[in-house]
Design a protein around this motif. Structure first.
Motif, mmCIF file in Angstrom:
data_model
loop_
_atom_site.group_PDB
_atom_site.id
_atom_site.type_symbol
_atom_site.label_atom_id
_atom_site.label_comp_id
_atom_site.label_asym_id
_atom_site.label_seq_id
_atom_site.Cartn_x
_atom_site.Cartn_y
_atom_site.Cartn_z
ATOM 1 N N ALA A 134 113.687 13.466 -3.077
ATOM 2 C CA ALA A 134 113.752 13.568 -1.886
ATOM 3 C C ALA A 134 112.259 12.856 -1.595
ATOM 4 O O ALA A 134 112.132 12.032 -0.593
ATOM 5 C CB ALA A 134 113.422 14.947 -1.162
ATOM 6 N N ALA A 135 111.101 13.218 -2.212
ATOM 7 C CA ALA A 135 109.943 12.555 -1.946
ATOM 8 C C ALA A 135 109.592 11.211 -1.996
ATOM 9 O O ALA A 135 109.225 10.366 -1.303
ATOM 10 C CB ALA A 135 108.687 13.175 -2.818
ATOM 11 N N GLN A 136 110.564 10.671 -2.974
ATOM 12 C CA GLN A 136 110.621 9.367 -3.164
ATOM 13 C C GLN A 136 111.294 8.372 -2.271
ATOM 14 O O GLN A 136 110.932 7.116 -2.056
ATOM 15 C CB GLN A 136 111.086 8.961 -4.851
ATOM 16 C CG GLN A 136 110.048 9.583 -5.910
ATOM 17 C CD GLN A 136 110.554 9.083 -7.325
ATOM 18 O OE1 GLN A 136 111.792 9.311 -7.503
ATOM 19 N NE2 GLN A 136 109.455 8.635 -8.133
ATOM 20 N N ALA A 137 112.239 9.054 -1.569
ATOM 21 C CA ALA A 137 112.800 8.722 -0.417
ATOM 22 C C ALA A 137 112.215 8.639 0.892
ATOM 23 O O ALA A 137 112.648 8.140 1.873
ATOM 24 C CB ALA A 137 114.189 9.373 -0.358
ATOM 25 N N ALA A 138 110.816 9.206 1.068
ATOM 26 C CA ALA A 138 110.162 9.353 2.082
ATOM 27 C C ALA A 138 109.845 8.104 2.642
ATOM 28 O O ALA A 138 108.893 7.515 2.019
ATOM 29 C CB ALA A 138 109.308 10.358 1.898
ATOM 30 N N PRO A 139 109.915 7.606 3.803
ATOM 31 C CA PRO A 139 109.363 6.197 4.265
ATOM 32 C C PRO A 139 107.764 6.701 4.662
ATOM 33 O O PRO A 139 107.406 7.740 5.066
ATOM 34 C CB PRO A 139 109.967 5.845 5.525
ATOM 35 C CG PRO A 139 110.542 7.144 6.076
ATOM 36 C CD PRO A 139 110.828 7.964 4.800
ATOM 37 N N ILE A 140 106.819 5.621 4.003
ATOM 38 C CA ILE A 140 105.355 5.975 4.207
ATOM 39 C C ILE A 140 104.864 5.082 5.280
ATOM 40 O O ILE A 140 103.606 5.062 5.535
ATOM 41 C CB ILE A 140 104.705 5.865 3.083
ATOM 42 C CG1 ILE A 140 104.966 4.350 2.389
ATOM 43 C CG2 ILE A 140 105.190 6.953 1.969
ATOM 44 C CD1 ILE A 140 104.311 4.178 0.914
ATOM 45 N N GLY A 141 105.727 4.088 6.058
ATOM 46 C CA GLY A 141 104.933 3.110 6.748
ATOM 47 C C GLY A 141 104.256 4.025 8.066
ATOM 48 O O GLY A 141 104.947 4.922 8.588
ATOM 49 N N PRO A 257 113.930 11.594 4.209
ATOM 50 C CA PRO A 257 114.220 12.202 2.770
ATOM 51 C C PRO A 257 115.586 13.129 2.580
ATOM 52 O O PRO A 257 115.988 12.959 1.426
ATOM 53 C CB PRO A 257 113.010 13.008 2.504
ATOM 54 C CG PRO A 257 111.914 12.474 3.245
ATOM 55 C CD PRO A 257 112.823 12.320 4.622
ATOM 56 N N TRP A 258 115.994 13.853 3.561
ATOM 57 C CA TRP A 258 116.981 15.004 3.361
ATOM 58 C C TRP A 258 118.182 14.079 3.621
ATOM 59 O O TRP A 258 119.269 14.418 2.811
ATOM 60 C CB TRP A 258 116.713 16.088 4.153
ATOM 61 C CG TRP A 258 115.511 16.561 4.006
ATOM 62 C CD1 TRP A 258 114.404 16.598 5.016
ATOM 63 C CD2 TRP A 258 114.859 17.072 2.983
ATOM 64 N NE1 TRP A 258 113.327 17.029 4.504
ATOM 65 C CE2 TRP A 258 113.601 17.290 3.390
ATOM 66 C CE3 TRP A 258 115.250 17.263 1.564
ATOM 67 C CZ2 TRP A 258 112.604 18.014 2.206
ATOM 68 C CZ3 TRP A 258 114.550 17.973 0.808
ATOM 69 C CH2 TRP A 258 113.117 18.197 1.274
ATOM 70 N N HIS A 259 118.167 12.865 4.281
ATOM 71 C CA HIS A 259 119.604 12.022 4.510
ATOM 72 C C HIS A 259 119.870 11.426 3.237
ATOM 73 O O HIS A 259 120.807 11.452 2.717
ATOM 74 C CB HIS A 259 119.504 11.043 5.709
ATOM 75 C CG HIS A 259 119.098 11.687 6.869
ATOM 76 N ND1 HIS A 259 119.949 12.871 7.342
ATOM 77 C CD2 HIS A 259 118.694 11.253 8.063
ATOM 78 C CE1 HIS A 259 119.716 13.234 8.641
ATOM 79 N NE2 HIS A 259 118.909 12.320 9.056
#
Length: 297
Positions: A134-141, A257-259
């Motif tokens: 989940a964390a690695q899928a979190a967009p950080i822009g 992240p949850w999607h």
């Protein structure tokens, strides 16, 4: 199936997104309350007689050695004068890389004390793997604190992987929350005054953010002029609706992240987090009331 305001289908509803925040926040917050972390920070030379010297160093260290303006911007709800009492002086006590090492040692010790022999259990390995995905899928822009934590190396031990993932996800949601507050036209102190008004926590709890009585009163007056509070400082229907929109928008911005993890694996992660969540809360480590409004919003 729900769709967001862009018309994109959402595989995870907002209730689940908010539940994941409620479950993960205590997992992350160990960093700021565990005696083991305070011990590590005291060993570096920080004053642990109060919470804030170590808090500002621990949370800001992933940004490098930021100045007071940068930290006040990223943390948002703190009075900039309060931030300046601790930053950049924190880096005179210890360099950011030493603070990062100390927080890892402190969290490692705290989790071992909390979990005991279950530190190597298959369930912990699984929950860490799911949280990492989940964390690695979190967009950080546009999310400075999430990006700074995501740039740090991943630890190897499952309990530290879980904590690191929870930290990225927590800051990812927090960065999005600030965007929602800005879109709602709520400056830092107005955000706190309006949050207190809807019952997120008593007003005195928010005093920890360093705003004076005069600054608090001035913000309350500005919200009254906008029709968000009445003359007595009570929230109006319009004020309650605006805060609901802020929380809804925060959920939308925290959903990616949850999607990516998917409904089934998100539900599995929620189930696996339950025992650790109870362990942290029952430890008495965390305060009963905070400025986050968990369980209130």
């Amino acid at each position: 199936m729900q769709v967001d305001r862009r018309g994109i289908a959402m595989s995870i509803d907002s209730g689940r997104v908010r539940q994941m925040w409620h479950l993960l926040e205590p997992v992350h917050a160990v960093l700021y309350y565990a005696p083991e972390v305070f011990e590590e920070m005291e060993a570096l030379g920080y004053d642990i007689g109060e919470r804030w010297p170590s808090y500002f160093a621990l949370r800001a260290a992933p940004l490098g050695a930021p100045g007071a303006h940068q930290v006040a911007s990223a943390f948002y709800s703190f009075n900039p004068h309060m931030v300046a009492e601790h930053i950049p002086a924190a880096w005179d006590v210890a360099a950011p890389e030493k603070v990062l090492a100390a927080r890892t040692r402190g969290v490692d010790r705290a989790y071992r004390a909390l979990i005991g022999e279950r530190i190597t259990s298959p369930e912990l390995v699984e929950v860490a793997a799911l949280a990492r995905r989940a964390a690695q899928a979190a967009p950080i822009g546009g999310r400075p604190l999430a990006a700074a934590n995501a740039a740090l190396p991943w630890p190897h031990e499952p309990h530290l992987v879980l904590w690191h993932a929870a930290t990225i996800l927590r800051e990812h949601r927090g960065d999005g929350h600030l965007a929602a507050l800005l879109a709602a036209g709520l400056d830092p102190v107005e955000a706190l005054v309006s949050f207190a008004a809807i019952g997120a926590a008593p007003a005195e709890v928010f005093a920890s953010r360093g705003w004076s009585e005069q600054e608090w009163s001035a913000a309350r007056e500005r919200l009254n002029v906008r029709g968000l509070l009445d003359a007595d400082g009570a929230v109006t229907d319009a004020g309650r609706a605006l805060r609901a929109e802020v929380e809804h928008r925060t959920d939308e911005l925290a959903a990616a992240p949850w999607h990516a993890l998917g409904a089934e694996d998100t539900a599995r992660l929620a189930d696996l987090l339950g025992p650790l969540w109870l362990e942290v809360l029952s430890s008495g480590m965390l305060p009963h009331q905070t400025t986050l409004g968990i369980g209130k919003v």
